[in-house]
Motif scaffolding. Sequence first.
Motif, PDB file in Angstrom:
ATOM      1  N   LEU A  99       0.824  -1.196   0.000  1.00  0.00           N
ATOM      2  CA  LEU A  99       0.000   0.000   0.000  1.00  0.00           C
ATOM      3  C   LEU A  99       0.865   1.257   0.000  1.00  0.00           C
ATOM      4  O   LEU A  99       0.667   2.177  -0.804  1.00  0.00           O
ATOM      5  CB  LEU A  99      -0.910  -0.022   1.234  1.00  0.00           C
ATOM      6  N   HIS A 100       1.849   1.298   0.887  1.00  0.00           N
ATOM      7  CA  HIS A 100       2.686   2.495   0.998  1.00  0.00           C
ATOM      8  C   HIS A 100       3.677   2.606  -0.156  1.00  0.00           C
ATOM      9  O   HIS A 100       4.100   3.720  -0.497  1.00  0.00           O
ATOM     10  CB  HIS A 100       3.397   2.501   2.347  1.00  0.00           C
ATOM     11  N   GLY A 101       4.029   1.469  -0.750  1.00  0.00           N
ATOM     12  CA  GLY A 101       4.833   1.549  -1.958  1.00  0.00           C
ATOM     13  C   GLY A 101       4.080   2.252  -3.073  1.00  0.00           C
ATOM     14  O   GLY A 101       4.648   3.049  -3.823  1.00  0.00           O
ATOM     15  N   CYS A 102       2.786   1.972  -3.163  1.00  0.00           N
ATOM     16  CA  CYS A 102       1.961   2.629  -4.181  1.00  0.00           C
ATOM     17  C   CYS A 102       1.806   4.124  -3.900  1.00  0.00           C
ATOM     18  O   CYS A 102       1.717   4.932  -4.836  1.00  0.00           O
ATOM     19  CB  CYS A 102       0.599   1.950  -4.268  1.00  0.00           C
ATOM     20  N   PHE A 103       1.767   4.491  -2.622  1.00  0.00           N
ATOM     21  CA  PHE A 103       1.786   5.919  -2.277  1.00  0.00           C
ATOM     22  C   PHE A 103       3.051   6.570  -2.841  1.00  0.00           C
ATOM     23  O   PHE A 103       3.008   7.662  -3.416  1.00  0.00           O
ATOM     24  CB  PHE A 103       1.733   6.090  -0.757  1.00  0.00           C
ATOM     25  N   GLY A 104       4.190   5.872  -2.679  1.00  0.00           N
ATOM     26  CA  GLY A 104       5.444   6.402  -3.205  1.00  0.00           C
ATOM     27  C   GLY A 104       5.429   6.532  -4.713  1.00  0.00           C
ATOM     28  O   GLY A 104       5.975   7.497  -5.269  1.00  0.00           O
ATOM     29  N   VAL A 105       4.806   5.579  -5.382  1.00  0.00           N
ATOM     30  CA  VAL A 105       4.676   5.667  -6.845  1.00  0.00           C
ATOM     31  C   VAL A 105       3.918   6.936  -7.228  1.00  0.00           C
ATOM     32  O   VAL A 105       4.298   7.662  -8.153  1.00  0.00           O
ATOM     33  CB  VAL A 105       3.971   4.416  -7.400  1.00  0.00           C
ATOM     34  N   GLY A 106       2.830   7.204  -6.494  1.00  0.00           N
ATOM     35  CA  GLY A 106       2.080   8.420  -6.760  1.00  0.00           C
ATOM     36  C   GLY A 106       2.900   9.677  -6.515  1.00  0.00           C
ATOM     37  O   GLY A 106       2.846  10.645  -7.284  1.00  0.00           O
ATOM     38  N   ALA A 107       3.699   9.663  -5.423  1.00  0.00           N
ATOM     39  CA  ALA A 107       4.520  10.834  -5.087  1.00  0.00           C
ATOM     40  C   ALA A 107       5.590  11.081  -6.144  1.00  0.00           C
ATOM     41  O   ALA A 107       5.985  12.230  -6.387  1.00  0.00           O
ATOM     42  CB  ALA A 107       5.156  10.629  -3.717  1.00  0.00           C
ATOM     43  N   PHE A 150      13.650   6.863  -4.781  1.00  0.00           N
ATOM     44  CA  PHE A 150      13.387   5.634  -5.519  1.00  0.00           C
ATOM     45  C   PHE A 150      13.664   4.416  -4.635  1.00  0.00           C
ATOM     46  O   PHE A 150      12.869   3.465  -4.597  1.00  0.00           O
ATOM     47  CB  PHE A 150      14.260   5.577  -6.771  1.00  0.00           C
ATOM     48  N   ALA A 151      14.791   4.440  -3.920  1.00  0.00           N
ATOM     49  CA  ALA A 151      15.119   3.328  -3.019  1.00  0.00           C
ATOM     50  C   ALA A 151      14.075   3.217  -1.916  1.00  0.00           C
ATOM     51  O   ALA A 151      13.647   2.116  -1.542  1.00  0.00           O
ATOM     52  CB  ALA A 151      16.510   3.539  -2.418  1.00  0.00           C
ATOM     53  N   PHE A 152      13.654   4.364  -1.387  1.00  0.00           N
ATOM     54  CA  PHE A 152      12.648   4.423  -0.334  1.00  0.00           C
ATOM     55  C   PHE A 152      11.347   3.756  -0.778  1.00  0.00           C
ATOM     56  O   PHE A 152      10.703   3.027  -0.005  1.00  0.00           O
ATOM     57  CB  PHE A 152      12.407   5.896   0.007  1.00  0.00           C
ATOM     58  N   THR A 153      10.969   3.975  -2.036  1.00  0.00           N
ATOM     59  CA  THR A 153       9.726   3.400  -2.564  1.00  0.00           C
ATOM     60  C   THR A 153       9.907   1.947  -2.983  1.00  0.00           C
ATOM     61  O   THR A 153       9.090   1.083  -2.660  1.00  0.00           O
ATOM     62  CB  THR A 153       9.239   4.237  -3.763  1.00  0.00           C
ATOM     63  N   ALA A 154      10.999   1.661  -3.703  1.00  0.00           N
ATOM     64  CA  ALA A 154      11.202   0.313  -4.240  1.00  0.00           C
ATOM     65  C   ALA A 154      11.331  -0.730  -3.139  1.00  0.00           C
ATOM     66  O   ALA A 154      10.852  -1.862  -3.286  1.00  0.00           O
ATOM     67  CB  ALA A 154      12.445   0.292  -5.127  1.00  0.00           C
ATOM     68  N   VAL A 155      11.967  -0.364  -2.022  1.00  0.00           N
ATOM     69  CA  VAL A 155      12.177  -1.355  -0.961  1.00  0.00           C
ATOM     70  C   VAL A 155      10.851  -1.787  -0.339  1.00  0.00           C
ATOM     71  O   VAL A 155      10.728  -2.912   0.165  1.00  0.00           O
ATOM     72  CB  VAL A 155      13.139  -0.800   0.113  1.00  0.00           C
ATOM     73  N   ARG A 156       9.842  -0.933  -0.383  1.00  0.00           N
ATOM     74  CA  ARG A 156       8.545  -1.312   0.162  1.00  0.00           C
ATOM     75  C   ARG A 156       7.930  -2.450  -0.646  1.00  0.00           C
ATOM     76  O   ARG A 156       7.257  -3.322  -0.090  1.00  0.00           O
ATOM     77  CB  ARG A 156       7.603  -0.095   0.197  1.00  0.00           C
ATOM     78  N   PHE A 157       8.154  -2.451  -1.955  1.00  0.00           N
ATOM     79  CA  PHE A 157       7.694  -3.572  -2.768  1.00  0.00           C
ATOM     80  C   PHE A 157       8.597  -4.786  -2.562  1.00  0.00           C
ATOM     81  O   PHE A 157       8.126  -5.920  -2.501  1.00  0.00           O
ATOM     82  CB  PHE A 157       7.676  -3.179  -4.250  1.00  0.00           C
ATOM     83  N   ALA A 158       9.908  -4.532  -2.443  1.00  0.00           N
ATOM     84  CA  ALA A 158      10.860  -5.632  -2.310  1.00  0.00           C
ATOM     85  C   ALA A 158      10.666  -6.412  -1.010  1.00  0.00           C
ATOM     86  O   ALA A 158      10.929  -7.611  -0.947  1.00  0.00           O
ATOM     87  CB  ALA A 158      12.288  -5.102  -2.389  1.00  0.00           C
ATOM     88  N   ALA A 216      16.707   1.663   4.287  1.00  0.00           N
ATOM     89  CA  ALA A 216      16.471   1.399   5.710  1.00  0.00           C
ATOM     90  C   ALA A 216      15.176   2.024   6.205  1.00  0.00           C
ATOM     91  O   ALA A 216      14.426   1.408   6.972  1.00  0.00           O
ATOM     92  CB  ALA A 216      17.651   1.919   6.534  1.00  0.00           C
ATOM     93  N   VAL A 217      14.890   3.240   5.776  1.00  0.00           N
ATOM     94  CA  VAL A 217      13.738   3.970   6.299  1.00  0.00           C
ATOM     95  C   VAL A 217      12.437   3.556   5.607  1.00  0.00           C
ATOM     96  O   VAL A 217      11.364   3.563   6.223  1.00  0.00           O
ATOM     97  CB  VAL A 217      13.964   5.492   6.165  1.00  0.00           C
ATOM     98  N   GLY A 218      12.518   3.165   4.345  1.00  0.00           N
ATOM     99  CA  GLY A 218      11.322   2.892   3.555  1.00  0.00           C
ATOM    100  C   GLY A 218      10.296   1.992   4.217  1.00  0.00           C
ATOM    101  O   GLY A 218       9.105   2.324   4.269  1.00  0.00           O
ATOM    102  N   PRO A 219      10.684   0.814   4.734  1.00  0.00           N
ATOM    103  CA  PRO A 219       9.679  -0.092   5.306  1.00  0.00           C
ATOM    104  C   PRO A 219       9.218   0.273   6.713  1.00  0.00           C
ATOM    105  O   PRO A 219       8.302  -0.371   7.238  1.00  0.00           O
ATOM    106  CB  PRO A 219      10.407  -1.457   5.341  1.00  0.00           C
ATOM    107  N   LEU A 220       9.849   1.269   7.355  1.00  0.00           N
ATOM    108  CA  LEU A 220       9.582   1.489   8.775  1.00  0.00           C
ATOM    109  C   LEU A 220       8.146   1.914   9.059  1.00  0.00           C
ATOM    110  O   LEU A 220       7.530   1.428  10.018  1.00  0.00           O
ATOM    111  CB  LEU A 220      10.556   2.530   9.347  1.00  0.00           C
ATOM    112  N   PHE A 221       7.599   2.811   8.263  1.00  0.00           N
ATOM    113  CA  PHE A 221       6.247   3.289   8.567  1.00  0.00           C
ATOM    114  C   PHE A 221       5.199   2.195   8.364  1.00  0.00           C
ATOM    115  O   PHE A 221       4.441   1.894   9.295  1.00  0.00           O
ATOM    116  CB  PHE A 221       5.913   4.533   7.743  1.00  0.00           C
ATOM    117  N   PRO A 222       5.129   1.558   7.175  1.00  0.00           N
ATOM    118  CA  PRO A 222       4.086   0.533   7.014  1.00  0.00           C
ATOM    119  C   PRO A 222       4.296  -0.683   7.910  1.00  0.00           C
ATOM    120  O   PRO A 222       3.325  -1.200   8.494  1.00  0.00           O
ATOM    121  CB  PRO A 222       4.179   0.160   5.531  1.00  0.00           C
ATOM    122  N   THR A 223       5.531  -1.158   8.039  1.00  0.00           N
ATOM    123  CA  THR A 223       5.773  -2.328   8.882  1.00  0.00           C
ATOM    124  C   THR A 223       5.617  -1.965  10.350  1.00  0.00           C
ATOM    125  O   THR A 223       5.128  -2.773  11.153  1.00  0.00           O
ATOM    126  CB  THR A 223       7.173  -2.902   8.619  1.00  0.00           C
TER     127      THR A 223
END
Length: 388
Positions: free
Chosen positions: A151-159, A257-265, A309-316
């Motif tokens: 879900l939050h990865g898709c938010f990043g895609v929108g941003a 990009f890393a912040f968003t991509a890692v959420r999908f990864a 490192a920071v990317g997954p912290l909020f959703p997880t």
Amino acid sequence: MVTLTRTPGDSASGPRLAPAAVTAAVVAFVVIGVQQSLYGPAIPALRAAHDISAGAAGAALSVHFLGAVLGVLALPRSRRRGIADGTFLAAALALIASGCVGFLLAPGWPLALTAAFVAGVGFGGIDGGVNQVFTEIYTGDGGGHGMLNLLHGCFGVGAIAGPVAIGLLPGYGWAFVACAVGSVIVLPVLLGIRTGRVADPRRAGRRVLSLLGLALIGFFVLHVGLETGAGGWETTHLISTGLTASAAATATSGFWFAFTAVRFAVVPLCRRFPPRTIVIACTVMTPVAAVATLSHPLAPWAYGLLGVAVGPLFPTGLAWLGQLRPELIPTVVAVSMLGGVAFPPALGLAVESFGPGAVPWGLVGVALTTVATLALITGLASRPGPNR
């Protein structure tokens, strides 16, 4: 439209949103990602259209976030009044659509700011509401925190897509129109959501501001501050290390990009590791990446690592919060925005006083404080008792 389905395993894992509802929620998050990212790139056009200063144009984003805080905090009140979550989410989408259209058509800047506030309330309603629903429905399932990362990865895609859209479309208004249209399209689907959530009386009596609750709130404020501070000041710091403005801006894009991509990864990893493990691993990585930004040759890559490192912290972290203190979710989503409000200006003051070299040191300080706060949380969470 039915938006809840039941499977043979529902007795253990509970109901799930139907695919159409999940898709609509994801699209709604793309929409709010685009919406949030539009105000900055639109500033030159807004100044010309309304004959205002840069500072006045920048007020649109501040007003947007003020409305967002109110929108997030409206969810608990809505539930106490017995309003269905689907109705709440549909109303939030209606506010986004009307606010975006009003922002474009406003004859003067004060009315445009009012419309930005309205759209911000809708943004907060979707941000807080969808996070709450997804956390409640999927957190109990092994790997369910993967849904939050998706879900939050898709938010990043929108941003990421928002500024690109403003650059490609003939006028900034088309991007706001797209947000309004997207909101209207998914509104009927989210309107049908019925989570059937019932408050747990054992949790209802807990003190929100217990030591654990305060530590959890602090953790979210800190890592959101780390995220926005790094994204906001990376370019300035990298230019001071000898990079050209273009190269520094490209490196900053790499951070996001890393912040968003890692959420999908991280989604497939969520089936193997609980949210607590992923949060601890990512948090421990933040000071390592922050210290590496002190090295001029390593700095561009270190910022990318910090994004990972920071990317997954909020959703997880929300998934873990749903296991520890689910009643805190609206408060955390709202208050965490303070990290984005307070830390970038604080870094700006440090840069004015000590130069751009203060940026990595500020990131190191916040990263270490985040680790210390996490250590406190893990210690408190292991204690028995309702008021831990």
